[in-house]
Scaffold this motif. Structure first.
Motif, PDB file in Angstrom:
ATOM      1  N   UNK B 483      94.963  90.041   1.428  1.00 40.40           N
ATOM      2  CA  UNK B 483      93.921  91.078   1.834  1.00 40.40           C
ATOM      3  C   UNK B 483      93.684  91.864   0.216  1.00 40.40           C
ATOM      4  N   UNK B 484      94.623  91.970  -0.252  1.00 41.85           N
ATOM      5  CA  UNK B 484      94.049  92.928  -1.640  1.00 41.85           C
ATOM      6  C   UNK B 484      93.732  91.698  -2.797  1.00 41.85           C
ATOM      7  N   UNK B 485      94.105  90.049  -2.691  1.00 42.62           N
ATOM      8  CA  UNK B 485      93.086  89.594  -3.043  1.00 42.62           C
ATOM      9  C   UNK B 485      91.579  89.331  -2.841  1.00 42.62           C
ATOM     10  N   UNK B 486      91.805  89.520  -1.959  1.00 51.61           N
ATOM     11  CA  UNK B 486      90.200  89.626  -1.257  1.00 51.61           C
ATOM     12  C   UNK B 486      89.138  90.482  -1.718  1.00 51.61           C
ATOM     13  N   UNK B 487      90.159  92.220  -1.898  1.00 51.94           N
ATOM     14  CA  UNK B 487      89.862  92.979  -2.639  1.00 51.94           C
ATOM     15  C   UNK B 487      89.555  92.428  -3.984  1.00 51.94           C
ATOM     16  N   UNK B 488      90.276  92.115  -4.307  1.00 56.71           N
ATOM     17  CA  UNK B 488      90.445  92.006  -6.221  1.00 56.71           C
ATOM     18  C   UNK B 488      89.249  91.312  -5.923  1.00 56.71           C
ATOM     19  N   UNK B 489      88.622  90.294  -5.248  1.00 56.94           N
ATOM     20  CA  UNK B 489      87.886  89.305  -5.821  1.00 56.94           C
ATOM     21  C   UNK B 489      86.592  90.831  -5.489  1.00 56.94           C
ATOM     22  N   UNK B 490      86.711  90.843  -4.236  1.00 58.37           N
ATOM     23  CA  UNK B 490      84.941  91.263  -3.587  1.00 58.37           C
ATOM     24  C   UNK B 490      84.877  92.992  -5.472  1.00 58.37           C
ATOM     25  N   UNK B 491      85.793  93.520  -5.517  1.00 56.47           N
ATOM     26  CA  UNK B 491      85.796  94.403  -6.841  1.00 56.47           C
ATOM     27  C   UNK B 491      85.203  93.774  -8.212  1.00 56.47           C
ATOM     28  N   UNK B 492      85.541  92.163  -8.160  1.00 52.05           N
ATOM     29  CA  UNK B 492      84.901  91.645  -9.455  1.00 52.05           C
ATOM     30  C   UNK B 492      83.139  90.844  -9.633  1.00 52.05           C
ATOM     31  N   UNK B 493      83.302  91.502  -8.346  1.00 55.35           N
ATOM     32  CA  UNK B 493      81.323  90.901  -7.703  1.00 55.35           C
ATOM     33  C   UNK B 493      81.626  89.429  -7.294  1.00 55.35           C
ATOM     34  N   UNK B 495      80.928  87.864  -3.583  1.00 59.64           N
ATOM     35  CA  UNK B 495      79.824  87.765  -2.595  1.00 59.64           C
ATOM     36  C   UNK B 495      80.917  87.408  -0.781  1.00 59.64           C
ATOM     37  N   UNK B 496      80.843  88.195  -0.303  1.00 60.02           N
ATOM     38  CA  UNK B 496      81.598  87.692   0.802  1.00 60.02           C
ATOM     39  C   UNK B 496      81.749  86.348   0.854  1.00 60.02           C
ATOM     40  N   UNK B 497      80.959  85.267   0.763  1.00 62.37           N
ATOM     41  CA  UNK B 497      81.006  83.863   0.957  1.00 62.37           C
ATOM     42  C   UNK B 497      82.065  82.928  -0.542  1.00 62.37           C
ATOM     43  N   UNK B 498      81.810  83.658  -1.325  1.00 62.81           N
ATOM     44  CA  UNK B 498      82.725  83.193  -2.924  1.00 62.81           C
ATOM     45  C   UNK B 498      84.070  84.225  -2.398  1.00 62.81           C
ATOM     46  N   UNK B 499      83.874  85.480  -1.918  1.00 63.26           N
ATOM     47  CA  UNK B 499      85.399  85.394  -1.522  1.00 63.26           C
ATOM     48  C   UNK B 499      86.108  83.996  -0.761  1.00 63.26           C
ATOM     49  N   UNK B 500      85.325  84.085   0.344  1.00 65.39           N
ATOM     50  CA  UNK B 500      86.011  83.233   1.236  1.00 65.39           C
ATOM     51  C   UNK B 500      86.354  82.047   0.497  1.00 65.39           C
ATOM     52  N   UNK B 501      85.803  81.668  -0.586  1.00 69.78           N
ATOM     53  CA  UNK B 501      85.715  80.372  -0.406  1.00 69.78           C
ATOM     54  C   UNK B 501      86.896  79.673  -1.920  1.00 69.78           C
ATOM     55  N   UNK B 502      86.588  80.551  -2.271  1.00 71.14           N
ATOM     56  CA  UNK B 502      87.741  81.187  -3.799  1.00 71.14           C
ATOM     57  C   UNK B 502      88.944  81.690  -2.864  1.00 71.14           C
ATOM     58  N   UNK B 503      89.123  82.827  -2.186  1.00 66.98           N
ATOM     59  CA  UNK B 503      90.805  82.892  -2.036  1.00 66.98           C
ATOM     60  C   UNK B 503      91.079  82.369  -0.391  1.00 66.98           C
ATOM     61  N   UNK B 504      89.916  82.358   0.879  1.00 60.98           N
ATOM     62  CA  UNK B 504      90.704  81.878   1.953  1.00 60.98           C
ATOM     63  C   UNK B 504      90.729  79.971   2.487  1.00 60.98           C
ATOM     64  N   UNK B 505      89.985  79.205   1.601  1.00 61.21           N
ATOM     65  CA  UNK B 505      89.104  78.571   1.913  1.00 61.21           C
ATOM     66  C   UNK B 505      90.910  77.283   1.292  1.00 61.21           C
ATOM     67  N   UNK B 506      91.319  77.842   0.072  1.00 62.33           N
ATOM     68  CA  UNK B 506      91.980  77.083  -0.585  1.00 62.33           C
ATOM     69  C   UNK B 506      93.225  77.030   0.053  1.00 62.33           C
ATOM     70  N   UNK B 507      94.644  78.419   0.843  1.00 61.83           N
ATOM     71  CA  UNK B 507      94.639  78.433   1.783  1.00 61.83           C
ATOM     72  C   UNK B 507      94.608  77.553   3.077  1.00 61.83           C
ATOM     73  N   UNK B 508      93.297  78.094   3.916  1.00 66.31           N
ATOM     74  CA  UNK B 508      93.098  77.650   4.763  1.00 66.31           C
ATOM     75  C   UNK B 508      93.013  75.527   4.917  1.00 66.31           C
ATOM     76  N   UNK B 509      92.266  75.196   4.171  1.00 63.79           N
ATOM     77  CA  UNK B 509      92.461  74.270   4.132  1.00 63.79           C
ATOM     78  C   UNK B 509      93.641  72.990   4.611  1.00 63.79           C
TER      79      UNK B 509
END
Lengths: 342, 589
Positions: B483-493, B495-509
């Motif tokens: 979750x901290x990765x998500x927060x870090x990405x969000x804090x760096x600006x 967007x929710x989609x970008x967060x999902x795309x860069x943090x979640x997707x690589x692992x989920x895929x």
């Protein structure tokens, strides 16, 4: 009597033990003292037959044991982390060695054997102050209790030799002292010769009749604890034991050693050539060397149980009955001994 | 170095075991704090399709079996007699197989745990391969080696034919399950504190007594656990018994199949299924109890393996390596070899002896010799299987993804549903097939064909079987997204989609790819349910192989081998692929 004859062993291509020879007489406790990695545990395992030496031999009363497997050597071994059998209770742990040696008992009935076994186990459990622990699970015991069980287990079959591999290393200080005292009593009472491996000199001095100090594959000093302490004979041993302040210098032509503190008379046991590097030991309490008064500056003061520890300039450390102020200059008497070649 | 199949075997085995020990070892779950919270309502909504699916396609069929099996019709004397006879042989062969598995597995476990030798990693991987192969391939392998048209029978001076005997069944079971013993007992042995052994030696125990009085008693939990697991797999073995044992032998599984498909005696089949389910349940409970017990005193050092020291040890290594490589390689190699090797009495022309290499068996796969409507060219079986497997992948992902993403939230309801989702692991595929036969033999809506004849029925059954694996693969991966990765990405600006795309997707895929491969491999090799449910004109690859193996004639036999080679190839590619995904994943989180 155990005789270790010119035992050698390499580890990862580096010599770990080089031509180690020593003996352990009857009723004697010999301590192998050395820093970690000095090969003392390996030496113990070679004596126990758990590892084979690359050269040399281990003898018992003159009989070569090299081809005798560990289970037939009759040497008891106590490990640092106890190595108790988790599937057996205290009684059965202690009885294990007796059961394995069932054939050695005179041809008696099973019930007679069980009775004798019970008597012996109770006897050693009493010896280690664990009466009443028979049915306890070994996993539920404290560290000290576990080590007592391990000791009882090694004692039960009355081995010819007891070996201890850092047996108190995992215990805290007060428990360590208590067990050390008990162990000493037991060893004296049973008269079983013992080899005790440790890196802790206080432990070694407390338990040993004789201390062997191991360094880089060699026994660098051997003797009673007092002999070793009072006369370390080499700069490495003096430093390892923390016997005092060791400084190095160069021999000049007039039998003196030139050091960064000035010129000192050498008074060495052996003759040293001009230009040879020699170490001197400066300490206050041991009066073997010649006395010398030195003026030094105090840099730091620490409280210790036995007084104060003064940290002086040039990194010297001395014990002092009274506190001192940092920056203060004090005058101290040292006794200077020659430790020989560096 | 790590060998692919080795690690994949572990995943599969864990998947299979997870039903039994998931109560003890829950998958890693994220903590409460920091997780994005979703309403209970949303969670339930996401679970509804999955639960509905399981109710209709797992619990309903099982319930129908239960109902039928408890009817008076099922308890006729002859059925009970049949049950007694079948259970007797099932237990007998399972116990004997387990015993033999240990006879090979224990020395092998000791070999791998205690000794270092060249090719060890490769050999260990080899012993794990059978576990990942479809049953029909294993059966075909032993047939190609020991069958009447096998290599030994036709080429060696001693024409040994073992198919149709208990020996063949036992050999195949040992072939299958030795890896379980190697893994469970071997791992425990690797981590057993060597000082215990040294202590025992100095106390007067020789090697034999060290094993007898120390190692075996200390390892009794892993020994029992692996024994129970091996027994369970032997107890529920279907393809091996059917294809290698032949009609003389019947276990619960094969008898359910026979009663359903040949005698159309559904009450008897239901009774057998009921008993089968009860047994599996009992074993599972036993296993769970066992796994909950504390294991072995371990030490932090990873391995105590060392090169063999004296002659006895070197001899042991030599014999074991020879034995294991011959035993595990020969059946696997026999299939491709036999698929390109024309031997005596092929093509049905008696007397005309022909030897030599041939591609005929592969060519014939595309020919419909009988020209019948119900007899499609075997190549179509490949296409069917791939189609079914593809459908299974899609279905199990659609159902598994929402379930997994809801279940990573550690609520009590989630845990309960988790157990529910894993239940299908406990039912055998044949039982599932029987349940479908009973439940779906009528049309869903009046005026339609029976749902049983729908081409969707097999992917649905395979999805029930694959779903626990899929969810088990997805869950830890989804839970591992920090979750901290998500927060870090969000804090760096971002967007929710970008967060999902860069943090979640690589692992989920990666998790999706990996669970998709699982579903694919499971469906491709599945034989039990397919043998009951596959339509004659739409056979799957395993069903076609089984059919060709049981038919006379060298050409049929050769084609069975050709198809087995293809199936084995695809399965191996799947294993390697799975492994690649897993390996690639390690560096990233």
């Amino acid at each position: 009597m155990l005789t270790v004859q010119r035992v050698s062993k390499t580890y990862d291509g580096r010599p770990l033990l080089q031509h180690i020879s020593f003996t352990v007489g009857s009723g004697e406790t010999v301590c192998l003292l050395g820093p970690s990695g000095s090969g003392k545990s390996t030496l113990l395992r070679i004596i126990g037959g758990l590892e084979a030496p690359e050269a040399g031999a281990v003898l018992w009363n003159g009989v070569d044991l090299t081809s005798i497997p560990p289970h037939a050597r009759d040497f008891g071994l106590v490990f640092q982390d106890y190595a108790l059998f988790p599937h057996l209770n205290v009684f059965e742990n202690v009885a294990f060695g007796l059961r394995m040696r069932r054939n050695r008992w005179p041809a008696s009935s099973a019930s007679a054997f069980e009775a004798a076994l019970r008597a012996r186990v109770n006897q050693v459990l009493a010896l280690v102050n664990l009466r009443g622990f028979e049915t306890r699970k070994v996993t539920d015991l404290s560290g000290g209790e576990q080590q007592r069980v391990a000791l009882a287990r090694a004692l039960a079959p009355s081995p010819r030799l007891l070996m201890f591999d850092e047996p108190l290393g995992a215990l805290d200080r007060s428990l360590k002292e208590e067990l050390l005292h008990e162990l000493r009593t037991i060893l004296h009472r049973t008269r079983i010769p013992a080899i005790y491996v440790t890196h802790d000199q206080e432990e070694a001095f407390a338990i040993a009749d004789r201390v062997l100090i191991l360094h880089e594959g060699h026994i660098v000093r051997e003797g009673s604890p007092a002999e070793v302490w009072h006369d370390p004979r080499s700069p490495w041993v003096a430093r390892f034991l923390g016997a005092g302040n060791v400084i190095e210098g160069t021999m000049n032509g007039r039998g003196q050693v030139e050091t960064e503190f000035g010129l000192f008379p050498a008074q060495c046991r052996h003759h040293h050539a001009v230009g040879e590097r020699v170490a001197l030991l400066f300490r206050q309490e041991n009066k073997r060397g010649y006395p010398l008064r030195l003026k030094m500056t105090v840099e730091d003061v620490l409280f210790r149980r036995e007084g104060y520890e003064l940290h002086l300039d040039k990194g010297w450390i001395v014990r002092h009955p009274e506190p001192a102020q940092p920056g203060q200059t004090i005058s101290l008497i040292f006794y200077v001994e020659c430790l020989g070649r560096v | 170095m790590s060998i692919p199949s080795e690690r994949t075997a572990e995943v599969v085995e864990r998947g299979r075991r997870s039903l039994y020990d998931h109560i003890v070892a829950q998958p890693p779950r994220a903590g409460h704090d920091g997780r994005r919270r979703q309403s209970v309502l949303f969670s339930l909504l996401a679970l509804i399709p999955t639960l509905l699916f399981l109710v209709v396609f797992f619990f309903l069929p099982l319930g129908r079996i239960l109902a039928l099996g408890l009817e008076q019709e099922a308890f006729r004397l002859e059925h009970v007699r049949l049950l007694g006879r079948v259970v007797g042989f099932t237990v007998f062969q399972a116990a004997l197989s387990t015993l033999l598995t240990f006879l090979l597995g224990l020395p092998a476990a000791a070999l791998f745990a205690r000794l270092e030798f060249r090719g060890k990693t490769l050999l260990r991987a080899l012993t794990a391969v059978p576990f990942l192969l479809p049953t029909v391939v294993v059966a075909a392998g032993f047939n190609a080696l020991l069958g009447p048209r096998g290599l030994i029978s036709l080429l060696s001076p001693w024409p040994i034919v073992l198919t149709g005997t208990l020996t063949a069944i036992l050999l195949a079971h040992v072939f299958y399950n030795t890896t379980i013993v190697i893994r469970i007992v071997g791992n425990a042995l690797t981590h057993l504190d060597p000082r215990l052994e040294q202590a025992a030696r100095t106390l007067g125990a020789d090697s034999r007594r060290v094993w007898l009085h120390l190692i075996l008693p200390v390892l009794r939990v892993p020994l029992l656990a692996s024994g129970l697991l091996v027994f369970l797999f032997n107890f529920t073995s279907f393809g091996v018994i059917l294809l290698l044992g032949g009609p003389r032998f019947s276990t619960l599984e094969t008898e359910i199949y026979l009663q359903t498909m040949q005698f159309l005696n559904l009450p008897a089949a239901a009774l057998l299924s009921l008993f089968q389910l009860l047994c599996t349940l009992a074993f599972s409970v036993l296993y769970t109890r066992l796994a909950a017990r504390s294991l072995v005193p371990t030490m932090p050092k990873p391995s105590v393996a060392r090169p063999p020291r004296h002659r006895g040890e070197r001899l042991f290594v030599f014999i074991m390596v020879l034995l294991l490589s011959v035993f595990f390689l020969l059946p696997l190699l026999a299939i491709p070899v036999r698929s390109v090797l024309r031997l005596e009495a092929d093509m049905g022309q008696r007397g005309q002896v022909r030897y030599g290499l041939t591609a005929d068996y592969y060519r014939e796969l595309f020919v419909n010799r009988r020209g019948s409507v119900f007899y499609v060219p075997p190549a179509e079986a490949v296409r069917n299987s791939l189609g079914y497997a593809g459908a299974t992948v899609i279905l199990s992902l659609i159902l598994g993804l929402p379930a997994a993403s809801v279940l990573i939230r550690p609520t009590r309801a989630a845990r309960l549903i988790d157990s529910l989702l894993l239940l299908p692991l406990g039912a055998s595929a044949v039982t599932l097939g029987l349940g479908y036969v009973i439940t779906f033999s009528r049309p869903l809506w009046p005026g339609q064909e029976a749902f049983l004849t729908s081409p969707l029925i097999l992917p649905l059954a395979h999805t029930v079987i694959a779903l626990p694996f899929v969810i088990r693969t997805l869950e830890p991966a989804l839970a591992s997204i920090p979750e901290r990765l998500r927060q870090a990405a969000a804090a760096l600006g971002a967007s929710p989609f970008r967060v999902w795309r860069t943090v979640d997707w690589p692992i989920v895929s990666r998790a999706i790819l990996s669970s998709a491969s699982f579903a694919f491999t499971v469906s491709l090799g599945e034989f039990g349910a397919a043998s009951l449910l596959a339509r004659p004109d739409f056979p799957t690859l395993p069903v076609a192989i089984a059919r060709f193996l049981s038919q006379p004639g060298g050409l049929n036999y050769g084609q069975a081998m050709a198809m087995s080679t293809i199936l084995m190839g695809v399965a191996l590619v799947g294993i390697v692929l799975l492994e690649r995904i897993r390996l690639a994943g390690i560096g990233e989180f």
